[in-house]
Structure formats: structure tokens, C-alpha cells
Design a protein around this motif. Structure first.
Motif, PDB file in Angstrom:
ATOM      1  N   HIS A 215       0.816  -1.214   0.000  1.00 37.70           N
ATOM      2  CA  HIS A 215       0.000   0.000   0.000  1.00 37.70           C
ATOM      3  C   HIS A 215       0.857   1.274   0.000  1.00 37.70           C
ATOM      4  CE1 HIS A 215       0.929  -0.681   4.233  1.00 37.70           C
ATOM      5  NE2 HIS A 215       0.711   0.605   4.423  1.00 37.70           N
TER       6      HIS A 215
ATOM      7  N   PRO B 104       0.613   5.508  -6.003  1.00 37.79           N
ATOM      8  CA  PRO B 104      -0.306   5.169  -7.098  1.00 37.79           C
ATOM      9  C   PRO B 104       0.061   5.793  -8.439  1.00 37.79           C
ATOM     10  CG  PRO B 104      -1.531   5.730  -5.127  1.00 37.79           C
ATOM     11  CD  PRO B 104      -0.091   6.075  -4.857  1.00 37.79           C
TER      12      PRO B 104
ATOM     13  N   ARG C 124      -6.393   2.372  -6.038  1.00 36.31           N
ATOM     14  CA  ARG C 124      -5.102   2.376  -5.344  1.00 36.31           C
ATOM     15  C   ARG C 124      -5.090   1.238  -4.337  1.00 36.31           C
ATOM     16  NH1 ARG C 124      -8.368   5.988  -3.292  1.00 36.31           N
ATOM     17  NH2 ARG C 124      -8.588   6.237  -1.057  1.00 36.31           N
ATOM     18  N   LEU C 125      -3.898   0.761  -4.053  1.00 30.67           N
ATOM     19  CA  LEU C 125      -3.715  -0.297  -3.070  1.00 30.67           C
ATOM     20  C   LEU C 125      -3.786   0.318  -1.676  1.00 30.67           C
ATOM     21  CD1 LEU C 125      -0.681  -1.949  -4.849  1.00 30.67           C
ATOM     22  CD2 LEU C 125      -3.074  -2.675  -4.960  1.00 30.67           C
ATOM     23  N   ILE C 126      -4.460  -0.389  -0.733  1.00 31.95           N
ATOM     24  CA  ILE C 126      -4.583   0.136   0.620  1.00 31.95           C
ATOM     25  C   ILE C 126      -4.070  -0.879   1.632  1.00 31.95           C
ATOM     26  CG2 ILE C 126      -6.497   1.686   0.065  1.00 31.95           C
ATOM     27  CD1 ILE C 126      -8.383  -0.390   1.353  1.00 31.95           C
ATOM     28  N   GLU C 127      -3.835  -0.397   2.830  1.00 36.39           N
ATOM     29  CA  GLU C 127      -3.319  -1.231   3.916  1.00 36.39           C
ATOM     30  C   GLU C 127      -4.270  -2.394   4.171  1.00 36.39           C
ATOM     31  OE1 GLU C 127      -1.236  -0.531   8.249  1.00 36.39           O
ATOM     32  OE2 GLU C 127      -2.351   1.100   7.315  1.00 36.39           O
TER      33      GLU C 127
ATOM     34  N   VAL D 221      -8.137  -2.788  -1.885  1.00 38.35           N
ATOM     35  CA  VAL D 221      -8.064  -1.685  -2.835  1.00 38.35           C
ATOM     36  C   VAL D 221      -9.141  -0.665  -2.483  1.00 38.35           C
ATOM     37  CG1 VAL D 221      -7.120  -3.086  -4.719  1.00 38.35           C
ATOM     38  CG2 VAL D 221      -9.581  -2.793  -4.519  1.00 38.35           C
ATOM     39  N   ALA D 222      -8.914   0.563  -2.895  1.00 37.92           N
ATOM     40  CA  ALA D 222      -9.902   1.631  -2.744  1.00 37.92           C
ATOM     41  C   ALA D 222      -9.974   2.372  -4.063  1.00 37.92           C
ATOM     42  CB  ALA D 222      -9.500   2.572  -1.615  1.00 37.92           C
ATOM     43  N   TYR D 223     -11.123   2.980  -4.307  1.00 40.41           N
ATOM     44  CA  TYR D 223     -11.335   3.714  -5.546  1.00 40.41           C
ATOM     45  C   TYR D 223     -11.847   5.120  -5.251  1.00 40.41           C
ATOM     46  CZ  TYR D 223     -11.233  -0.803  -7.916  1.00 40.41           C
ATOM     47  OH  TYR D 223     -10.865  -2.034  -8.398  1.00 40.41           O
ATOM     48  N   ASP D 224     -11.385   6.063  -6.022  1.00 36.44           N
ATOM     49  CA  ASP D 224     -12.001   7.376  -6.103  1.00 36.44           C
ATOM     50  C   ASP D 224     -12.854   7.324  -7.360  1.00 36.44           C
ATOM     51  OD1 ASP D 224     -10.682   8.573  -3.851  1.00 36.44           O
ATOM     52  OD2 ASP D 224      -8.872   8.656  -5.072  1.00 36.44           O
TER      53      ASP D 224
END
Length: 102
Positions: A52, A56, A87-90, A94-97
């Protein structure tokens, strides 16, 4: 989420999730997309405890979500076209905008 790695190292994304709004309504979201990572990031991607931390801007991760609301108060969401930047998250997720295109 289903991710398939093609011969040319493009990750093909096919996902379905259920979102709950602040007022408790459920919205089904499905999305397809593509993710590509440069070869020099392969080692860092394998380390779930720190991947993470990869900036990005060093990879391409995009999706095109579609929405289907279960609640009658959200019919407008059926008519939008959206794009998401991932984006990769902890924790390995994954998370998205996500943005509506005008």
C-alpha cells in the motif's frame, strides 16, 4: 472480485459489490477495469504488509462502475457514467475514487 492476469501483464478486473448508503439503502455496483504495474514493482506487490506504500502514480488502475439501486429514492444513479481510479490500501485491499462523467 475476479482478477485475471493476461500474457502481457494486464490485470483484468471484474467485480460486484453491494454498497450501503448513509440512509441504509442498498446499491449494487459492478465494475470492470484494468490494472498494470511496471516490472520493477513486482517484488513490492508481493509484500502485502507494505504494498500500500507504493505511490499510485507509479501504476495504472482504472475501473468503470455501473450502479443498480434497490431503493426507489436513487433512480438517478442508473443514468450516470462513472470512472474510478484505484489504489492499493493497507490490509491487502483496494480503494477507488469514483467520479461521474459530465
Amino acid at each position: 472480485m475476479v482478477r485475471m492476469l493476461t500474457r502481457n501483464k494486464i490485470r483484468v478486473i471484474d467485480a460486484r459489490v453491494v454498497l450501503r448508503t448513509e440512509d441504509g439503502a442498498l446499491i449494487h455496483m459492478s465494475y470492470g477495469g484494468r490494472a498494470t504495474f511496471p516490472d520493477e514493482l513486482e517484488g513490492a506487490l508481493r509484500d502485502a504488509s507494505s504494498r500500500h506504500l507504493i505511490d499510485p502514480s507509479r501504476y495504472y488502475f482504472r475501473a468503470t462502475p455501473l450502479f443498480q439501486p434497490g431503493a426507489a429514492r436513487y433512480p438517478w444513479i442508473n443514468g450516470i457514467v462513472a470512472v474510478g481510479s484505484g489504489r492499493l490500501i493497507e490490509g491487502g485491499g483496494v480503494a477507488y475514487d469514483v467520479f461521474e462523467l459530465q
